[in-house]
Design a protein around this motif. Structure first.
Motif, PDB file in Angstrom:
ATOM      1  N   TYR A 270       0.866  -1.186   0.000  1.00 14.99           N
ATOM      2  CA  TYR A 270       0.000   0.000   0.000  1.00 14.99           C
ATOM      3  C   TYR A 270       0.898   1.230   0.000  1.00 14.99           C
ATOM      4  O   TYR A 270       1.766   1.371   0.848  1.00 14.99           O
ATOM      5  CB  TYR A 270      -0.894   0.025   1.248  1.00 14.99           C
ATOM      6  N   ARG A 271       0.642   2.112  -0.977  1.00 12.98           N
ATOM      7  CA  ARG A 271       1.484   3.309  -1.123  1.00 12.98           C
ATOM      8  C   ARG A 271       0.578   4.529  -1.207  1.00 12.98           C
ATOM      9  O   ARG A 271      -0.356   4.563  -2.014  1.00 12.98           O
ATOM     10  CB  ARG A 271       2.309   3.183  -2.407  1.00 12.98           C
ATOM     11  N   GLY A 272       0.877   5.527  -0.369  1.00 14.47           N
ATOM     12  CA  GLY A 272       0.097   6.751  -0.415  1.00 14.47           C
ATOM     13  C   GLY A 272       0.460   7.590  -1.622  1.00 14.47           C
ATOM     14  O   GLY A 272      -0.364   7.834  -2.507  1.00 14.47           O
ATOM     15  N   PHE A 273       1.720   8.001  -1.691  1.00 10.58           N
ATOM     16  CA  PHE A 273       2.182   8.886  -2.759  1.00 10.58           C
ATOM     17  C   PHE A 273       3.623   8.562  -3.136  1.00 10.58           C
ATOM     18  O   PHE A 273       4.450   8.323  -2.256  1.00 10.58           O
ATOM     19  CB  PHE A 273       2.179  10.356  -2.293  1.00 10.58           C
ATOM     20  N   LYS A 274       3.917   8.618  -4.415  1.00 11.12           N
ATOM     21  CA  LYS A 274       5.298   8.597  -4.879  1.00 11.12           C
ATOM     22  C   LYS A 274       5.780  10.043  -4.856  1.00 11.12           C
ATOM     23  O   LYS A 274       5.075  10.930  -5.340  1.00 11.12           O
ATOM     24  CB  LYS A 274       5.366   8.071  -6.317  1.00 11.12           C
ATOM     25  N   ILE A 275       6.951  10.281  -4.278  1.00  7.28           N
ATOM     26  CA  ILE A 275       7.432  11.667  -4.236  1.00  7.28           C
ATOM     27  C   ILE A 275       8.829  11.768  -4.838  1.00  7.28           C
ATOM     28  O   ILE A 275       9.570  10.786  -4.877  1.00  7.28           O
ATOM     29  CB  ILE A 275       7.434  12.237  -2.791  1.00  7.28           C
ATOM     30  N   PRO A 276       9.204  12.967  -5.302  1.00 10.53           N
ATOM     31  CA  PRO A 276      10.540  13.150  -5.894  1.00 10.53           C
ATOM     32  C   PRO A 276      11.633  13.141  -4.825  1.00 10.53           C
ATOM     33  O   PRO A 276      11.343  13.152  -3.631  1.00 10.53           O
ATOM     34  CB  PRO A 276      10.447  14.519  -6.575  1.00 10.53           C
ATOM     35  N   ASP A 277      12.865  13.140  -5.267  1.00 12.58           N
ATOM     36  CA  ASP A 277      14.007  13.099  -4.366  1.00 12.58           C
ATOM     37  C   ASP A 277      14.271  14.478  -3.746  1.00 12.58           C
ATOM     38  O   ASP A 277      15.174  15.200  -4.158  1.00 12.58           O
ATOM     39  CB  ASP A 277      15.245  12.611  -5.132  1.00 12.58           C
ATOM     40  N   LYS A 278      13.416  14.810  -2.785  1.00  7.85           N
ATOM     41  CA  LYS A 278      13.567  16.079  -2.065  1.00  7.85           C
ATOM     42  C   LYS A 278      13.393  15.778  -0.598  1.00  7.85           C
ATOM     43  O   LYS A 278      12.646  14.853  -0.254  1.00  7.85           O
ATOM     44  CB  LYS A 278      12.491  17.072  -2.501  1.00  7.85           C
ATOM     45  N   PHE A 279      14.049  16.521   0.278  1.00  5.19           N
ATOM     46  CA  PHE A 279      13.885  16.271   1.701  1.00  5.19           C
ATOM     47  C   PHE A 279      12.597  16.939   2.177  1.00  5.19           C
ATOM     48  O   PHE A 279      12.400  18.138   2.018  1.00  5.19           O
ATOM     49  CB  PHE A 279      15.080  16.774   2.517  1.00  5.19           C
ATOM     50  N   VAL A 280      11.712  16.119   2.729  1.00  7.37           N
ATOM     51  CA  VAL A 280      10.396  16.620   3.123  1.00  7.37           C
ATOM     52  C   VAL A 280      10.217  16.567   4.639  1.00  7.37           C
ATOM     53  O   VAL A 280      10.916  15.825   5.330  1.00  7.37           O
ATOM     54  CB  VAL A 280       9.260  15.821   2.429  1.00  7.37           C
ATOM     55  N   PHE A 281       9.288  17.357   5.127  1.00  9.16           N
ATOM     56  CA  PHE A 281       9.006  17.370   6.565  1.00  9.16           C
ATOM     57  C   PHE A 281       7.525  17.621   6.807  1.00  9.16           C
ATOM     58  O   PHE A 281       6.795  18.040   5.912  1.00  9.16           O
ATOM     59  CB  PHE A 281       9.904  18.371   7.302  1.00  9.16           C
ATOM     60  N   GLY A 282       7.113  17.356   8.031  1.00  8.15           N
ATOM     61  CA  GLY A 282       5.711  17.526   8.402  1.00  8.15           C
ATOM     62  C   GLY A 282       4.962  16.209   8.391  1.00  8.15           C
ATOM     63  O   GLY A 282       5.461  15.192   7.895  1.00  8.15           O
ATOM     64  N   TYR A 283       3.789  16.201   8.987  1.00  5.54           N
ATOM     65  CA  TYR A 283       2.933  15.024   9.069  1.00  5.54           C
ATOM     66  C   TYR A 283       3.728  13.783   9.521  1.00  5.54           C
ATOM     67  O   TYR A 283       3.741  12.754   8.869  1.00  5.54           O
ATOM     68  CB  TYR A 283       2.210  14.755   7.738  1.00  5.54           C
ATOM     69  N   GLY A 284       4.402  13.930  10.647  1.00  7.71           N
ATOM     70  CA  GLY A 284       5.169  12.823  11.226  1.00  7.71           C
ATOM     71  C   GLY A 284       6.648  12.874  10.915  1.00  7.71           C
ATOM     72  O   GLY A 284       7.483  12.416  11.697  1.00  7.71           O
ATOM     73  N   LEU A 285       6.971  13.444   9.763  1.00  7.09           N
ATOM     74  CA  LEU A 285       8.386  13.501   9.358  1.00  7.09           C
ATOM     75  C   LEU A 285       9.067  14.710   9.978  1.00  7.09           C
ATOM     76  O   LEU A 285       8.526  15.814   9.965  1.00  7.09           O
ATOM     77  CB  LEU A 285       8.492  13.569   7.836  1.00  7.09           C
ATOM     78  N   ASP A 286      10.261  14.471  10.465  1.00  9.90           N
ATOM     79  CA  ASP A 286      10.956  15.530  11.183  1.00  9.90           C
ATOM     80  C   ASP A 286      12.103  16.132  10.393  1.00  9.90           C
ATOM     81  O   ASP A 286      12.637  15.531   9.458  1.00  9.90           O
ATOM     82  CB  ASP A 286      11.537  14.970  12.473  1.00  9.90           C
ATOM     83  N   LEU A 287      12.463  17.339  10.806  1.00 12.28           N
ATOM     84  CA  LEU A 287      13.750  17.905  10.429  1.00 12.28           C
ATOM     85  C   LEU A 287      14.434  18.106  11.775  1.00 12.28           C
ATOM     86  O   LEU A 287      13.988  18.936  12.581  1.00 12.28           O
ATOM     87  CB  LEU A 287      13.582  19.239   9.683  1.00 12.28           C
ATOM     88  N   ASP A 288      15.450  17.293  12.030  1.00 11.46           N
ATOM     89  CA  ASP A 288      16.129  17.311  13.333  1.00 11.46           C
ATOM     90  C   ASP A 288      15.140  17.248  14.500  1.00 11.46           C
ATOM     91  O   ASP A 288      15.258  17.991  15.475  1.00 11.46           O
ATOM     92  CB  ASP A 288      17.040  18.540  13.440  1.00 11.46           C
ATOM     93  N   GLU A 289      14.184  16.354  14.379  1.00 12.22           N
ATOM     94  CA  GLU A 289      13.196  16.022  15.415  1.00 12.22           C
ATOM     95  C   GLU A 289      12.038  17.017  15.588  1.00 12.22           C
ATOM     96  O   GLU A 289      11.127  16.770  16.356  1.00 12.22           O
ATOM     97  CB  GLU A 289      13.852  15.746  16.782  1.00 12.22           C
ATOM     98  N   TYR A 290      12.045  18.101  14.847  1.00  7.40           N
ATOM     99  CA  TYR A 290      10.944  19.055  14.972  1.00  7.40           C
ATOM    100  C   TYR A 290      10.004  18.990  13.763  1.00  7.40           C
ATOM    101  O   TYR A 290      10.304  18.340  12.777  1.00  7.40           O
ATOM    102  CB  TYR A 290      11.475  20.479  15.140  1.00  7.40           C
ATOM    103  N   TYR A 291       8.912  19.690  13.890  1.00  7.59           N
ATOM    104  CA  TYR A 291       7.925  19.917  12.821  1.00  7.59           C
ATOM    105  C   TYR A 291       7.081  18.700  12.448  1.00  7.59           C
ATOM    106  O   TYR A 291       6.392  18.698  11.426  1.00  7.59           O
ATOM    107  CB  TYR A 291       8.591  20.481  11.545  1.00  7.59           C
ATOM    108  N   ARG A 292       7.078  17.681  13.292  1.00  5.20           N
ATOM    109  CA  ARG A 292       6.281  16.484  12.979  1.00  5.20           C
ATOM    110  C   ARG A 292       4.782  16.779  13.013  1.00  5.20           C
ATOM    111  O   ARG A 292       3.982  16.029  12.469  1.00  5.20           O
ATOM    112  CB  ARG A 292       6.576  15.373  13.998  1.00  5.20           C
ATOM    113  N   ASN A 293       4.402  17.845  13.694  1.00  2.00           N
ATOM    114  CA  ASN A 293       2.978  18.159  13.886  1.00  2.00           C
ATOM    115  C   ASN A 293       2.314  18.829  12.685  1.00  2.00           C
ATOM    116  O   ASN A 293       1.090  18.943  12.649  1.00  2.00           O
ATOM    117  CB  ASN A 293       2.831  19.089  15.092  1.00  2.00           C
TER     118      ASN A 293
END
Ligand code: IMP
Ligand code: MG
Length: 186
Positions: A147-170
């Motif tokens: 099961y796959r939600g979205f295919k995404i390009p090779d870019k560093f993403v954040f938000g919705y659970g994903l962090d940048l150095d442990e922040y911004y997951r919200n």
């Protein structure tokens, strides 16, 4: 001081409405596939937590959840090597159960490949993978994605659970980090 997300955001890649609509579809798919079966969803901490809890609310079938945490050897926080170490193990047995691994993102695939290898030794009845995001162009390990939600390009993403150095997951959306703000720590 931690910067506000606006200073790091290049663009919104997937907005909240699009995310939630796709998660609803995934929930319907999973519900149909596991109808009449006993389902255990396993979330790898911490990135997959928001996706797991939203997906759960779209499921119409009974299911249990459990958590595990892993860390990869010899890698910075933004890339992963082949080997993973379990830092928090499951509290329930998966032997003979239908297991669905719920992940935020599959990048190189090394993390999930190691986790799958480990879980197979415990003899689940079935073992499938559900990932919200798939950065397919960076794949190193061969990982079956059921099961796959979205295919995404090779870019560093954040938000919705994903962090940048442990922040911004919200953040309720998936955003792209400005390239100048994303400096590889290694
Ligand atoms: P893989 O082993 O290379 O597939 O790495 C998977 C893990 O790397 C994910 O669970 C994330 O924690 C992290 N990761 C990979 N790409 C991103 C990204 O674009 N943003 C945030 N975390 C990422
Ligand atoms: Mg992470």
């Amino acid at each position: 001081m931690v910067e506000s997300y606006q200073e790091l955001l290049d663009e919104i890649l997937i907005d909240e409405e699009t995310l939630q609509a796709r998660i609803k579809e995934l929930g319907q798919e999973v519900s149909a596939d596991y109808e009449g079966k006993e389902l255990l969803m396993i979330c790898i901490l911490r990135g997959g937590v928001l996706f797991l809890t939203d997906l759960m609310r779209e499921l119409t079938i009974p299911h249990a959840i459990d958590f595990m945490a892993v860390s990869s050897y010899g890698a910075g926080a933004r890339t992963s090597s082949g080997e993973v170490r379990i830092t928090l193990d499951l509290t329930t047995s998966i032997t003979g159960r239908n297991v669905l691994l719920v992940e935020d993102i599959i990048d190189s695939g090394n993390t999930i490949a190691s986790v799958l290898e480990l879980l197979r030794t415990r003899h689940p009845k079935s073992l499938r993978v559900c990932t919200l995001l798939d950065k397919a162009v960076r794949r190193e390990a061969d990982v079956p994605i059921d099961y796959r939600g979205f295919k995404i390009p090779d870019k560093f993403v954040f938000g919705y659970g994903l962090d940048l150095d442990e922040y911004y997951r919200n953040l309720p959306f998936i955003g792209v980090v400005k390239p100048e703000k994303y400096l590889d720590p290694s």
